[in-house]
Write a protein that holds these residues in place. Structure first.
Motif, PDB file in Angstrom:
ATOM      1  N   ALA A  12      71.160 -32.075  28.488  1.00 29.58           N
ATOM      2  CA  ALA A  12      71.454 -32.227  27.059  1.00 29.58           C
ATOM      3  C   ALA A  12      70.391 -31.590  26.171  1.00 29.58           C
ATOM      4  N   ASN A  13      69.403 -30.960  26.766  1.00 31.37           N
ATOM      5  CA  ASN A  13      68.304 -30.361  26.018  1.00 31.37           C
ATOM      6  C   ASN A  13      67.604 -31.411  25.140  1.00 31.37           C
ATOM      7  N   HIS A  14      67.552 -32.626  25.650  1.00 33.68           N
ATOM      8  CA  HIS A  14      66.899 -33.747  24.974  1.00 33.68           C
ATOM      9  C   HIS A  14      67.419 -33.958  23.547  1.00 33.68           C
ATOM     10  N   ARG A  15      68.750 -33.869  23.418  1.00 30.08           N
ATOM     11  CA  ARG A  15      69.439 -34.140  22.149  1.00 30.08           C
ATOM     12  C   ARG A  15      70.557 -35.130  22.407  1.00 30.08           C
ATOM     13  N   CYS A  16      70.852 -35.953  21.415  1.00 32.40           N
ATOM     14  CA  CYS A  16      72.038 -36.797  21.505  1.00 32.40           C
ATOM     15  C   CYS A  16      73.229 -35.860  21.603  1.00 32.40           C
ATOM     16  N   GLU A  17      74.073 -36.101  22.567  1.00 37.10           N
ATOM     17  CA  GLU A  17      75.204 -35.197  22.772  1.00 37.10           C
ATOM     18  C   GLU A  17      76.336 -35.430  21.781  1.00 37.10           C
ATOM     19  N   TYR A  18      76.201 -36.446  20.932  1.00 40.69           N
ATOM     20  CA  TYR A  18      77.209 -36.714  19.907  1.00 40.69           C
ATOM     21  C   TYR A  18      76.756 -36.217  18.534  1.00 40.69           C
ATOM     22  N   CYS A  19      75.626 -36.696  18.043  1.00 35.38           N
ATOM     23  CA  CYS A  19      75.173 -36.304  16.693  1.00 35.38           C
ATOM     24  C   CYS A  19      74.131 -35.186  16.711  1.00 35.38           C
ATOM     25  N   HIS A  20      73.650 -34.831  17.889  1.00 37.27           N
ATOM     26  CA  HIS A  20      72.641 -33.785  18.102  1.00 37.27           C
ATOM     27  C   HIS A  20      71.253 -34.140  17.575  1.00 37.27           C
ATOM     28  N   ALA A  21      70.981 -35.432  17.433  1.00 38.93           N
ATOM     29  CA  ALA A  21      69.630 -35.859  17.050  1.00 38.93           C
ATOM     30  C   ALA A  21      68.640 -35.404  18.114  1.00 38.93           C
ATOM     31  N   PRO A  22      67.482 -34.887  17.709  1.00 39.72           N
ATOM     32  CA  PRO A  22      66.468 -34.464  18.674  1.00 39.72           C
ATOM     33  C   PRO A  22      65.678 -35.670  19.196  1.00 39.72           C
ATOM     34  N   GLU A  23      65.651 -35.835  20.500  1.00 40.70           N
ATOM     35  CA  GLU A  23      64.939 -36.960  21.113  1.00 40.70           C
ATOM     36  C   GLU A  23      63.450 -36.935  20.789  1.00 40.70           C
ATOM     37  N   LEU A  24      62.913 -35.751  20.565  1.00 41.70           N
ATOM     38  CA  LEU A  24      61.494 -35.553  20.294  1.00 41.70           C
ATOM     39  C   LEU A  24      60.945 -36.434  19.172  1.00 41.70           C
ATOM     40  N   VAL A  25      61.746 -36.707  18.156  1.00 37.24           N
ATOM     41  CA  VAL A  25      61.243 -37.438  16.992  1.00 37.24           C
ATOM     42  C   VAL A  25      61.304 -38.958  17.135  1.00 37.24           C
ATOM     43  N   GLU A  46      77.184 -38.181  37.428  1.00 38.43           N
ATOM     44  CA  GLU A  46      76.681 -37.272  36.392  1.00 38.43           C
ATOM     45  C   GLU A  46      77.768 -36.651  35.525  1.00 38.43           C
ATOM     46  N   SER A  47      78.962 -36.464  36.061  1.00 39.15           N
ATOM     47  CA  SER A  47      80.034 -35.833  35.295  1.00 39.15           C
ATOM     48  C   SER A  47      80.554 -36.725  34.171  1.00 39.15           C
ATOM     49  N   ASN A  48      80.204 -38.012  34.204  1.00 38.88           N
ATOM     50  CA  ASN A  48      80.663 -38.946  33.189  1.00 38.88           C
ATOM     51  C   ASN A  48      79.500 -39.538  32.389  1.00 38.88           C
ATOM     52  N   LEU A  49      78.358 -38.896  32.454  1.00 31.93           N
ATOM     53  CA  LEU A  49      77.180 -39.408  31.755  1.00 31.93           C
ATOM     54  C   LEU A  49      76.760 -38.457  30.645  1.00 31.93           C
ATOM     55  N   ALA A  50      76.296 -39.040  29.550  1.00 32.15           N
ATOM     56  CA  ALA A  50      75.822 -38.249  28.407  1.00 32.15           C
ATOM     57  C   ALA A  50      74.547 -38.893  27.869  1.00 32.15           C
ATOM     58  N   LEU A  51      73.725 -38.087  27.236  1.00 34.79           N
ATOM     59  CA  LEU A  51      72.538 -38.578  26.554  1.00 34.79           C
ATOM     60  C   LEU A  51      72.957 -38.953  25.134  1.00 34.79           C
ATOM     61  N   ALA A  52      72.614 -40.169  24.720  1.00 33.79           N
ATOM     62  CA  ALA A  52      73.021 -40.641  23.391  1.00 33.79           C
ATOM     63  C   ALA A  52      71.859 -41.343  22.708  1.00 33.79           C
ATOM     64  N   CYS A  53      71.725 -41.089  21.415  1.00 34.87           N
ATOM     65  CA  CYS A  53      70.760 -41.856  20.638  1.00 34.87           C
ATOM     66  C   CYS A  53      71.276 -43.291  20.545  1.00 34.87           C
ATOM     67  N   ARG A  54      70.400 -44.189  20.190  1.00 31.69           N
ATOM     68  CA  ARG A  54      70.776 -45.608  20.122  1.00 31.69           C
ATOM     69  C   ARG A  54      71.924 -45.829  19.138  1.00 31.69           C
ATOM     70  N   SER A  55      71.879 -45.154  18.002  1.00 31.48           N
ATOM     71  CA  SER A  55      72.898 -45.312  16.974  1.00 31.48           C
ATOM     72  C   SER A  55      74.278 -44.921  17.506  1.00 31.48           C
ATOM     73  N   CYS A  56      74.397 -43.749  18.076  1.00 39.46           N
ATOM     74  CA  CYS A  56      75.696 -43.300  18.591  1.00 39.46           C
ATOM     75  C   CYS A  56      76.163 -44.175  19.744  1.00 39.46           C
ATOM     76  N   ASN A  57      75.253 -44.543  20.629  1.00 40.74           N
ATOM     77  CA  ASN A  57      75.639 -45.352  21.772  1.00 40.74           C
ATOM     78  C   ASN A  57      76.154 -46.724  21.335  1.00 40.74           C
ATOM     79  N   LEU A  58      75.476 -47.372  20.396  1.00 39.00           N
ATOM     80  CA  LEU A  58      75.935 -48.680  19.931  1.00 39.00           C
ATOM     81  C   LEU A  58      77.272 -48.594  19.200  1.00 39.00           C
TER      82      LEU A  58
END
Length: 133
Positions: A12-25, A46-58
């Protein structure tokens, strides 16, 4: 931490895969979430997993679709393994908003509240820092 975190975050390049928030911050790693929840017969691989920020995941929770606001019809949420982000969303670097340009994008923006005031304010800062889009 989820055992798949390293693989999913790298993909995911360390980004939320929904809103594209950068994990770095953020001061903690993003979450590994099931795109199709296990409760809806989603796979636990792995085919059903995504990186998500807390906001999008909740806000996504166990939902996989919603009623699209313009057409009042059901549309599925954005699926990071099947869909390309730029085909469903457009980022406005002037306003800091993300617009859904398809039914999938519109319902995802609406239900995940991707343009909440706090999300837009944060995105405007990320834009100034060169971290978004």
């Amino acid at each position: 931490m989820n055992p798949y975190y390293a693989v999913v975050a790298e993909r995911a390049n360390h980004r939320c895969e929904y809103c594209h928030a950068p994990e770095l911050v953020f001061n903690f790693p993003f979450e590994v979430e099931h795109i199709i929840p296990l409760s809806k017969q989603g796979a636990d691989d792995e085919s059903n997993l995504a990186l998500a920020c807390r906001s999008c995941n909740l806000r996504k929770g166990t939902r996989i679709s919603g009623i699209e606001p313009d057409s009042n019809t059901e549309a599925r949420f954005f699926h990071p393994r099947q869909d390309r982000w730029d085909e469903h969303f457009q980022a406005n670097v002037e306003s800091g908003t993300v617009t859904g340009i398809t039914s999938i994008g519109k319902v995802t923006v609406e239900y995940l509240e991707i343009n909440s005031p706090s999300q837009v304010a944060a995105r405007q800062l990320w834009i100034r820092l060169g971290l978004f889009p």
